[in-house]
Scaffold this motif. Structure first.
Motif, PDB file in Angstrom:
ATOM      1  N   GLY A  12     -28.827   1.188  28.271  1.00 28.69           N
ATOM      2  CA  GLY A  12     -28.204   1.254  27.058  1.00 28.69           C
ATOM      3  C   GLY A  12     -29.067   2.026  26.182  1.00 28.69           C
ATOM      4  O   GLY A  12     -30.204   2.639  26.081  1.00 28.69           O
ATOM      5  N   PRO A  13     -28.811   1.785  24.019  1.00 29.54           N
ATOM      6  CA  PRO A  13     -29.996   2.516  23.492  1.00 29.54           C
ATOM      7  C   PRO A  13     -31.460   1.741  23.471  1.00 29.54           C
ATOM      8  O   PRO A  13     -32.518   2.302  23.436  1.00 29.54           O
ATOM      9  CB  PRO A  13     -29.138   1.817  22.016  1.00 29.54           C
ATOM     10  N   GLY A  39     -26.372   4.714  28.206  1.00 33.04           N
ATOM     11  CA  GLY A  39     -25.598   4.324  27.216  1.00 33.04           C
ATOM     12  C   GLY A  39     -24.665   2.822  26.948  1.00 33.04           C
ATOM     13  O   GLY A  39     -24.671   2.554  25.192  1.00 33.04           O
ATOM     14  N   GLN A  41     -22.809   0.293  26.684  1.00 29.89           N
ATOM     15  CA  GLN A  41     -21.832  -0.816  25.662  1.00 29.89           C
ATOM     16  C   GLN A  41     -20.964   1.206  24.710  1.00 29.89           C
ATOM     17  O   GLN A  41     -19.706   1.107  24.463  1.00 29.89           O
ATOM     18  CB  GLN A  41     -21.372  -1.785  25.004  1.00 29.89           C
ATOM     19  N   CYS A  42     -21.750   1.224  24.308  1.00 32.78           N
ATOM     20  CA  CYS A  42     -21.929   2.171  23.110  1.00 32.78           C
ATOM     21  C   CYS A  42     -21.208   3.835  23.727  1.00 32.78           C
ATOM     22  O   CYS A  42     -19.967   4.067  23.269  1.00 32.78           O
ATOM     23  CB  CYS A  42     -23.389   3.098  22.489  1.00 32.78           C
ATOM     24  N   SER A  43     -21.120   3.651  25.170  1.00 36.23           N
ATOM     25  CA  SER A  43     -20.605   4.703  26.107  1.00 36.23           C
ATOM     26  C   SER A  43     -19.504   3.972  26.324  1.00 36.23           C
ATOM     27  O   SER A  43     -18.608   5.082  26.554  1.00 36.23           O
ATOM     28  CB  SER A  43     -21.642   5.521  26.757  1.00 36.23           C
ATOM     29  N   TYR A  46     -17.450   1.252  23.030  1.00 38.14           N
ATOM     30  CA  TYR A  46     -16.883   2.076  21.374  1.00 38.14           C
ATOM     31  C   TYR A  46     -17.712   3.213  21.594  1.00 38.14           C
ATOM     32  O   TYR A  46     -17.825   3.418  20.501  1.00 38.14           O
ATOM     33  CB  TYR A  46     -17.136   0.512  20.507  1.00 38.14           C
ATOM     34  N   PRO A  47     -17.284   4.022  22.146  1.00 34.38           N
ATOM     35  CA  PRO A  47     -18.229   5.605  21.784  1.00 34.38           C
ATOM     36  C   PRO A  47     -17.658   6.237  20.534  1.00 34.38           C
ATOM     37  O   PRO A  47     -18.117   6.825  19.693  1.00 34.38           O
ATOM     38  CB  PRO A  47     -17.545   6.408  23.087  1.00 34.38           C
ATOM     39  N   ILE A  51     -21.239   3.112  13.136  1.00 34.10           N
ATOM     40  CA  ILE A  51     -22.860   1.508  13.568  1.00 34.10           C
ATOM     41  C   ILE A  51     -23.524   2.060  12.339  1.00 34.10           C
ATOM     42  O   ILE A  51     -23.308   3.068  11.658  1.00 34.10           O
ATOM     43  CB  ILE A  51     -23.680   2.423  15.087  1.00 34.10           C
ATOM     44  N   ALA A  62     -20.970   5.835  18.260  1.00 31.61           N
ATOM     45  CA  ALA A  62     -22.286   4.898  18.997  1.00 31.61           C
ATOM     46  C   ALA A  62     -22.087   5.851  20.377  1.00 31.61           C
ATOM     47  O   ALA A  62     -23.803   6.501  20.538  1.00 31.61           O
ATOM     48  CB  ALA A  62     -20.987   3.773  19.635  1.00 31.61           C
ATOM     49  N   THR A  66     -25.971   7.145  21.430  1.00 32.91           N
ATOM     50  CA  THR A  66     -26.476   7.905  22.628  1.00 32.91           C
ATOM     51  C   THR A  66     -26.442   8.808  23.397  1.00 32.91           C
ATOM     52  O   THR A  66     -28.036   9.257  23.762  1.00 32.91           O
ATOM     53  CB  THR A  66     -25.237   7.441  24.258  1.00 32.91           C
ATOM     54  N   ILE A 302     -29.192  -3.512  17.788  1.00 31.40           N
ATOM     55  CA  ILE A 302     -30.461  -2.065  18.398  1.00 31.40           C
ATOM     56  C   ILE A 302     -31.605  -2.261  17.958  1.00 31.40           C
ATOM     57  O   ILE A 302     -32.364  -1.958  19.032  1.00 31.40           O
ATOM     58  CB  ILE A 302     -29.288  -1.332  18.619  1.00 31.40           C
TER      59      ILE A 302
END
Length: 355
Positions: A12-13, A39, A41-43, A46-47, A51, A62, A66, A302
């Motif tokens: 992730g991030p 990525g 969760q971001c990918s 909820y891409p 944010i 999001a 990534t 993040i």
């Protein structure tokens, strides 16, 4: 055996930014993630969601965050083991660790950084009595390689961004795409909803709402042949759809997973760390950064994960290079030397007299 300086569990991030901070210290990273792409969760979840609290970005999607983190760390040539879950850990006599995934891939490193966010993500499975019999035989909960569905008949179930986005994407790949959702309304990006509506009007996506897949057809020893759909339309009715693949996309459920059995101090499904110094766990050489850790005053943001990753890398440097002193320099002064031979640096001042 994949060998590296810092083995990062979670792409992730926070895990991705660790690659950059470690690279500044000439430390190589390899990342393990149960998801098929980087990525977190971001990918996956909820891409396309914005944010608003990333420094210097008043607003960033999001998925775009990534991509930028991957680009930032690319010069340090990180390795990735994706689509595999970190399963077991073994500490060797020399102090290094061997982490083995659920698919048997082994990794060795002197430092392990757990950046697993809320944990490993397990797919939320529909309550269909025989669905487990057809897993990897036509039932998939994640799309890893879209080419698997080339010229196939695909049924997707779900009402969020993932279901919408993959229905759109596969409409140009699969022979037939059917999207089923138990409500008429979808919870996803407006442009995705409108695109699905347009593709439906063109006959490129079959849309069934409200509807629900309630059964799987086929031979469990062979492959899925179709699904049973229940649809409420004034009177309850049930019908069958022939297909080659059924992909229920109902989101992911976070779980700490096998890491919970590694002998780490756990508190409320999070890993306790020493935040007074370096975010190390109760096991020397294992750190936890980002949402997966806990300490007094912890904030699951993040930007906090980025801070924790930076300090963790400094401690990792001392473990990997005992007794060697590192002098902190600003990147505006020292520049950035990538492992791929690239160099980034600020333009040097020109020395010239003024007459």
């Amino acid at each position: 055996m994949i060998k590296t300086d810092i083995l990062i569990i979670g792409a992730g991030p926070t895990g991705l930014f660790t690659v950059f901070e470690a690279g500044l210290l000439k430390l190589k990273c390899h990342l393990i993630d149960a998801l098929p792409q980087a990525g977190g969760q971001c990918s996956e979840i909820y891409p396309k969601k914005p944010i608003y609290d990333i420094p210097a970005y008043p607003e960033i999607l999001a998925g775009d965050l990534t991509e930028k983190l991957l680009e930032q760390g690319k010069q340090f040539e990180p390795g990735f083991t994706l689509g595999e879950r970190a399963e077991t850990i073994e500490k060797l006599e020399d102090g290094s660790f061997i982490v083995t995934t659920n698919k048997g891939t082994k990794h060795q490193a002197p430092v392990v950084a757990i950046a697993g966010g809320l944990g490993s993500f397990e797919p939320r499975k529909p309550l269909i009595h025989n669905i487990s019999d057809f897993e990897d035989k036509g039932v998939e909960y994640m799309i890893k390689d879209p080419e698997v569905y080339r010229d196939k008949r695909v049924v997707i179930a779900g009402g969020g961004d993932s279901a919408l986005d993959w229905s759109i994407f596969l409409s140009d790949v699969a022979k037939e795409v059917t999207l089923i959702h138990r409500r008429n309304e979808f919870r996803g990006a407006l442009d995705s909803v409108e695109k699905v509506q347009d593709l439906k009007n063109q006959g490129k996506i079959n849309l069934i709402t409200p509807g629900e897949v309630t059964g799987i057809l086929g031979d469990p020893m062979d492959h899925l042949k179709g699904v049973v759909v229940s649809q409420a339309d004034h009177i309850e009715k049930e019908f069958e759809i022939e297909c080659d693949h059924f992909i229920p996309l109902f989101g992911l459920s976070p779980k700490l997973g096998p890491i919970a059995n590694w002998g780490l101090e756990i508190e409320k499904n999070a890993i306790v760390v020493n935040n007074a110094l370096d975010y190390q766990t109760n096991i020397t050489g294992i750190f936890a950064i980002g949402d997966v850790n806990t300490y007094p005053g912890k904030l699951k943001l993040i930007l906090c994960g980025f801070h924790e990753a930076t300090l963790m890398c400094q401690a990792a440097y001392q473990i990997i290079n005992p007794g060697k002193r590192y002098v902190l320099k600003y990147t505006t002064v020292s520049g950035v030397d990538g492992f791929d031979g690239t160099r980034k640096e600020a333009p040097k001042a020109v020395v010239k007299a003024i007459n």
